[in-house]
Every structure is written in C-alpha cells, then in structure tokens.
Write a protein that holds these residues in place. Structure first.
Motif, PDB file in Angstrom:
ATOM      1  N   ALA A   8      -4.991   3.319   7.291  1.00 44.37           N
ATOM      2  CA  ALA A   8      -4.048   4.377   7.677  1.00 44.37           C
ATOM      3  C   ALA A   8      -2.740   4.228   6.897  1.00 44.37           C
ATOM      4  CB  ALA A   8      -3.795   4.342   9.179  1.00 44.37           C
ATOM      5  N   VAL A   9      -2.264   3.004   6.751  1.00 41.51           N
ATOM      6  CA  VAL A   9      -1.040   2.757   5.972  1.00 41.51           C
ATOM      7  C   VAL A   9      -1.238   3.214   4.530  1.00 41.51           C
ATOM      8  CG1 VAL A   9       0.461   0.950   5.009  1.00 41.51           C
ATOM      9  CG2 VAL A   9      -0.177   0.889   7.436  1.00 41.51           C
ATOM     10  N   TYR A  10      -2.376   2.866   3.931  1.00 40.55           N
ATOM     11  CA  TYR A  10      -2.640   3.240   2.544  1.00 40.55           C
ATOM     12  C   TYR A  10      -2.729   4.758   2.386  1.00 40.55           C
ATOM     13  CZ  TYR A  10      -4.088  -1.675   2.314  1.00 40.55           C
ATOM     14  OH  TYR A  10      -4.158  -3.045   2.413  1.00 40.55           O
ATOM     15  N   ARG A  11      -3.381   5.416   3.349  1.00 36.11           N
ATOM     16  CA  ARG A  11      -3.487   6.883   3.297  1.00 36.11           C
ATOM     17  C   ARG A  11      -2.104   7.520   3.370  1.00 36.11           C
ATOM     18  NH1 ARG A  11      -7.426   8.740   7.805  1.00 36.11           N
ATOM     19  NH2 ARG A  11      -6.922  10.794   6.951  1.00 36.11           N
ATOM     20  N   LEU A  12      -1.277   7.013   4.267  1.00 36.02           N
ATOM     21  CA  LEU A  12       0.061   7.565   4.416  1.00 36.02           C
ATOM     22  C   LEU A  12       0.901   7.285   3.174  1.00 36.02           C
ATOM     23  CD1 LEU A  12       1.914   7.501   7.776  1.00 36.02           C
ATOM     24  CD2 LEU A  12       3.064   7.800   5.614  1.00 36.02           C
ATOM     25  N   ALA A  13       0.841   6.071   2.661  1.00 30.59           N
ATOM     26  CA  ALA A  13       1.591   5.738   1.441  1.00 30.59           C
ATOM     27  C   ALA A  13       1.147   6.622   0.284  1.00 30.59           C
ATOM     28  CB  ALA A  13       1.415   4.267   1.091  1.00 30.59           C
ATOM     29  N   GLY A  14      -0.138   6.902   0.210  1.00 30.49           N
ATOM     30  CA  GLY A  14      -0.662   7.750  -0.851  1.00 30.49           C
ATOM     31  C   GLY A  14      -0.197   9.194  -0.763  1.00 30.49           C
ATOM     32  N   ALA A  15       0.267   9.606   0.403  1.00 27.15           N
ATOM     33  CA  ALA A  15       0.741  10.983   0.589  1.00 27.15           C
ATOM     34  C   ALA A  15       2.202  11.162   0.175  1.00 27.15           C
ATOM     35  CB  ALA A  15       0.568  11.396   2.052  1.00 27.15           C
ATOM     36  N   ILE A  16       2.918  10.053  -0.033  1.00 20.32           N
ATOM     37  CA  ILE A  16       4.332  10.147  -0.414  1.00 20.32           C
ATOM     38  C   ILE A  16       4.396  10.699  -1.837  1.00 20.32           C
ATOM     39  CG2 ILE A  16       6.484   8.895  -0.764  1.00 20.32           C
ATOM     40  CD1 ILE A  16       5.303   6.700   1.128  1.00 20.32           C
ATOM     41  N   PRO A  17       5.073  11.813  -2.021  1.00 22.17           N
ATOM     42  CA  PRO A  17       5.121  12.409  -3.363  1.00 22.17           C
ATOM     43  C   PRO A  17       5.918  11.558  -4.358  1.00 22.17           C
ATOM     44  CG  PRO A  17       5.952  13.946  -1.685  1.00 22.17           C
ATOM     45  CD  PRO A  17       5.772  12.610  -1.024  1.00 22.17           C
ATOM     46  N   PRO A  18       5.603  11.682  -5.629  1.00 21.83           N
ATOM     47  CA  PRO A  18       6.402  11.000  -6.654  1.00 21.83           C
ATOM     48  C   PRO A  18       7.875  11.382  -6.500  1.00 21.83           C
ATOM     49  CG  PRO A  18       4.442  11.941  -7.632  1.00 21.83           C
ATOM     50  CD  PRO A  18       4.512  12.453  -6.217  1.00 21.83           C
ATOM     51  N   GLY A  19       8.747  10.397  -6.681  1.00 27.94           N
ATOM     52  CA  GLY A  19      10.174  10.624  -6.563  1.00 27.94           C
ATOM     53  C   GLY A  19      10.722  10.434  -5.161  1.00 27.94           C
ATOM     54  N   CYS A  20       9.841  10.146  -4.211  1.00 27.82           N
ATOM     55  CA  CYS A  20      10.241   9.964  -2.817  1.00 27.82           C
ATOM     56  C   CYS A  20       9.781   8.601  -2.317  1.00 27.82           C
ATOM     57  CB  CYS A  20       9.614  11.043  -1.933  1.00 27.82           C
ATOM     58  SG  CYS A  20      10.107  12.716  -2.353  1.00 27.82           S
ATOM     59  N   VAL A  21      10.373   8.153  -1.219  1.00 25.61           N
ATOM     60  CA  VAL A  21       9.989   6.890  -0.596  1.00 25.61           C
ATOM     61  C   VAL A  21       9.994   7.042   0.921  1.00 25.61           C
ATOM     62  CG1 VAL A  21      10.976   5.498  -2.472  1.00 25.61           C
ATOM     63  CG2 VAL A  21      12.353   5.970  -0.436  1.00 25.61           C
ATOM     64  N   LEU A  22       9.353   6.089   1.584  1.00 24.91           N
ATOM     65  CA  LEU A  22       9.468   5.866   3.018  1.00 24.91           C
ATOM     66  C   LEU A  22       9.672   4.373   3.217  1.00 24.91           C
ATOM     67  CD1 LEU A  22       6.624   8.075   4.585  1.00 24.91           C
ATOM     68  CD2 LEU A  22       9.089   8.501   4.663  1.00 24.91           C
ATOM     69  N   THR A  23      10.260   4.009   4.335  1.00 20.53           N
ATOM     70  CA  THR A  23      10.398   2.597   4.653  1.00 20.53           C
ATOM     71  C   THR A  23       9.175   2.128   5.424  1.00 20.53           C
ATOM     72  OG1 THR A  23      11.502   2.922   6.786  1.00 20.53           O
ATOM     73  CG2 THR A  23      12.914   2.841   4.796  1.00 20.53           C
ATOM     74  N   TYR A  24       9.030   0.806   5.502  1.00 21.69           N
ATOM     75  CA  TYR A  24       7.946   0.238   6.307  1.00 21.69           C
ATOM     76  C   TYR A  24       8.045   0.763   7.733  1.00 21.69           C
ATOM     77  CZ  TYR A  24       7.639  -3.266   2.517  1.00 21.69           C
ATOM     78  OH  TYR A  24       7.512  -3.902   1.315  1.00 21.69           O
ATOM     79  N   GLY A  25       9.258   0.815   8.272  1.00 18.85           N
ATOM     80  CA  GLY A  25       9.463   1.310   9.634  1.00 18.85           C
ATOM     81  C   GLY A  25       9.134   2.782   9.776  1.00 18.85           C
ATOM     82  N   ASP A  26       9.456   3.589   8.751  1.00 21.33           N
ATOM     83  CA  ASP A  26       9.105   5.012   8.783  1.00 21.33           C
ATOM     84  C   ASP A  26       7.601   5.181   8.936  1.00 21.33           C
ATOM     85  OD1 ASP A  26      11.781   5.826   8.281  1.00 21.33           O
ATOM     86  OD2 ASP A  26      11.431   6.011   6.109  1.00 21.33           O
ATOM     87  N   ILE A  27       6.848   4.405   8.171  1.00 28.56           N
ATOM     88  CA  ILE A  27       5.388   4.529   8.209  1.00 28.56           C
ATOM     89  C   ILE A  27       4.857   4.131   9.579  1.00 28.56           C
ATOM     90  CG2 ILE A  27       3.232   3.569   7.290  1.00 28.56           C
ATOM     91  CD1 ILE A  27       4.432   3.823   4.526  1.00 28.56           C
ATOM     92  N   ALA A  28       5.363   3.036  10.133  1.00 30.03           N
ATOM     93  CA  ALA A  28       4.926   2.622  11.469  1.00 30.03           C
ATOM     94  C   ALA A  28       5.234   3.709  12.493  1.00 30.03           C
ATOM     95  CB  ALA A  28       5.603   1.310  11.866  1.00 30.03           C
ATOM     96  N   SER A  33       2.127   3.459  15.629  1.00 36.26           N
ATOM     97  CA  SER A  33       1.481   2.172  15.892  1.00 36.26           C
ATOM     98  C   SER A  33       2.082   1.111  14.978  1.00 36.26           C
ATOM     99  CB  SER A  33      -0.019   2.284  15.629  1.00 36.26           C
ATOM    100  OG  SER A  33      -0.678   1.069  15.882  1.00 36.26           O
ATOM    101  N   GLY A  34       2.131  -0.113  15.495  1.00 41.78           N
ATOM    102  CA  GLY A  34       2.622  -1.219  14.695  1.00 41.78           C
ATOM    103  C   GLY A  34       4.120  -1.141  14.491  1.00 41.78           C
ATOM    104  N   GLY A  35       4.575  -1.895  13.529  1.00 45.20           N
ATOM    105  CA  GLY A  35       5.992  -1.939  13.195  1.00 45.20           C
ATOM    106  C   GLY A  35       6.140  -2.251  11.730  1.00 45.20           C
ATOM    107  N   PRO A  36       7.387  -2.412  11.276  1.00 48.52           N
ATOM    108  CA  PRO A  36       7.616  -2.683   9.853  1.00 48.52           C
ATOM    109  C   PRO A  36       6.855  -3.895   9.331  1.00 48.52           C
ATOM    110  CG  PRO A  36       9.687  -2.210  10.959  1.00 48.52           C
ATOM    111  CD  PRO A  36       8.641  -2.305  12.028  1.00 48.52           C
ATOM    112  N   ARG A  37       6.761  -4.936  10.123  1.00 48.18           N
ATOM    113  CA  ARG A  37       6.056  -6.142   9.652  1.00 48.18           C
ATOM    114  C   ARG A  37       4.563  -5.887   9.452  1.00 48.18           C
ATOM    115  NH1 ARG A  37       9.009 -11.259  10.419  1.00 48.18           N
ATOM    116  NH2 ARG A  37      11.038 -10.716  11.285  1.00 48.18           N
ATOM    117  N   GLN A  38       3.962  -5.108  10.353  1.00 52.60           N
ATOM    118  CA  GLN A  38       2.541  -4.798  10.206  1.00 52.60           C
ATOM    119  C   GLN A  38       2.300  -3.937   8.961  1.00 52.60           C
ATOM    120  OE1 GLN A  38       4.258  -4.566  13.065  1.00 52.60           O
ATOM    121  NE2 GLN A  38       3.164  -5.819  14.546  1.00 52.60           N
ATOM    122  N   VAL A  39       3.205  -2.991   8.734  1.00 53.26           N
ATOM    123  CA  VAL A  39       3.079  -2.161   7.534  1.00 53.26           C
ATOM    124  C   VAL A  39       3.254  -3.029   6.284  1.00 53.26           C
ATOM    125  CG1 VAL A  39       4.073  -0.243   6.219  1.00 53.26           C
ATOM    126  CG2 VAL A  39       3.773  -0.042   8.703  1.00 53.26           C
TER     127      VAL A  39
END
Length: 126
Positions: A8-28, A33-39
């Motif tokens: 799920a983390v990989y799928r979500l990271a793969g959806a982030i468009p070029p030129g943009c970012v998310l934090t570990y906490g954003d993804i969690a 589910s989970g938290g920044p450390r799990q991500v």
C-alpha cells in the motif's frame, strides 16, 4: 513479496506526481494505518522496486543521510523546490485532485481489508 502494508505504501508513493512530495506521516495518514516509522520501514525495503523513493520525505523535508545526495539529483531534475538541502514542503507537498483522492481511498480500503487491528490510546483493540 511485500507485505500488504508495504505494498500500500509503494502504491501510494507511486501515485505522487513528479515534482511533488509527501511525508512519511502524510502517507500513514492517507492510508489510515501505521505511522511515519512504519512508512519509513516500508520505504527502506523498496530497493529494487519501481518506487519513487525520493518523493517520500521526513517531516523536515529531508531523507536519511545516505540518501540525500542521490535524492538531490531527482529533486533537481523534477524541479522540486528546495532550500538549503531540504524540500520546501509548503510548495512541494502533493495536493491530490478528486481522481487522486479516489485512488488513495481505494488503496486505503484495500489495506483496511487486510490490516491488523490497531489499538487506541486506552489500549482497546479497534
């Protein structure tokens, strides 16, 4: 084979468009589910996968020391705004549109069907 949370983390990271970012906490938070450390743990296992790891950063706009120099090449290429070696999160954080949120919701729903129970602050299982 990745675990459901890692996938799920990989799928979500793969959806982030070029030129943009998310934090570990954003993804969690988006996964619900989970938290920044799990991500972070999932991202540390992404080597060899087609995951844009440089688009997932710490809350301070950095990455672990061993990744910063490699990431800077990608950040420059994608014109991700930086200041003093950190991502300017206010300018670079991905703001999904309706289609993006629909995808994120689907990933979170898939995970919810397979995620282990978590506890709330009182220790009761949810």
């Amino acid at each position: 084979m990745p675990q459901p949370y890692d996938d799920a983390v990989y799928r979500l990271a793969g959806a982030i468009p070029p030129g943009c970012v998310l934090t570990y906490g954003d993804i969690a938070e988006l996964l619900g589910s989970g938290g920044p450390r799990q991500v972070g743990a999932a991202m540390s296992q992404s080597t060899g996968r087609n995951v844009p790891w440089w688009r997932v950063v710490r809350a301070d706009g950095t990455l672990p020391d061993g990744l910063i120099e490699r990431a800077k090449e990608h950040w420059t290429e994608e014109e991700i705004p930086m200041h003093r070696g950190r991502i300017r999160l206010a300018a670079a954080r991905w703001q999904p549109d309706d289609a993006g949120f629909a995808f994120l919701d689907a990933v979170a729903a898939d995970l919810a069907g397979t995620a282990p129970a978590t506890s709330n602050c009182q220790g009761h299982m949810l």
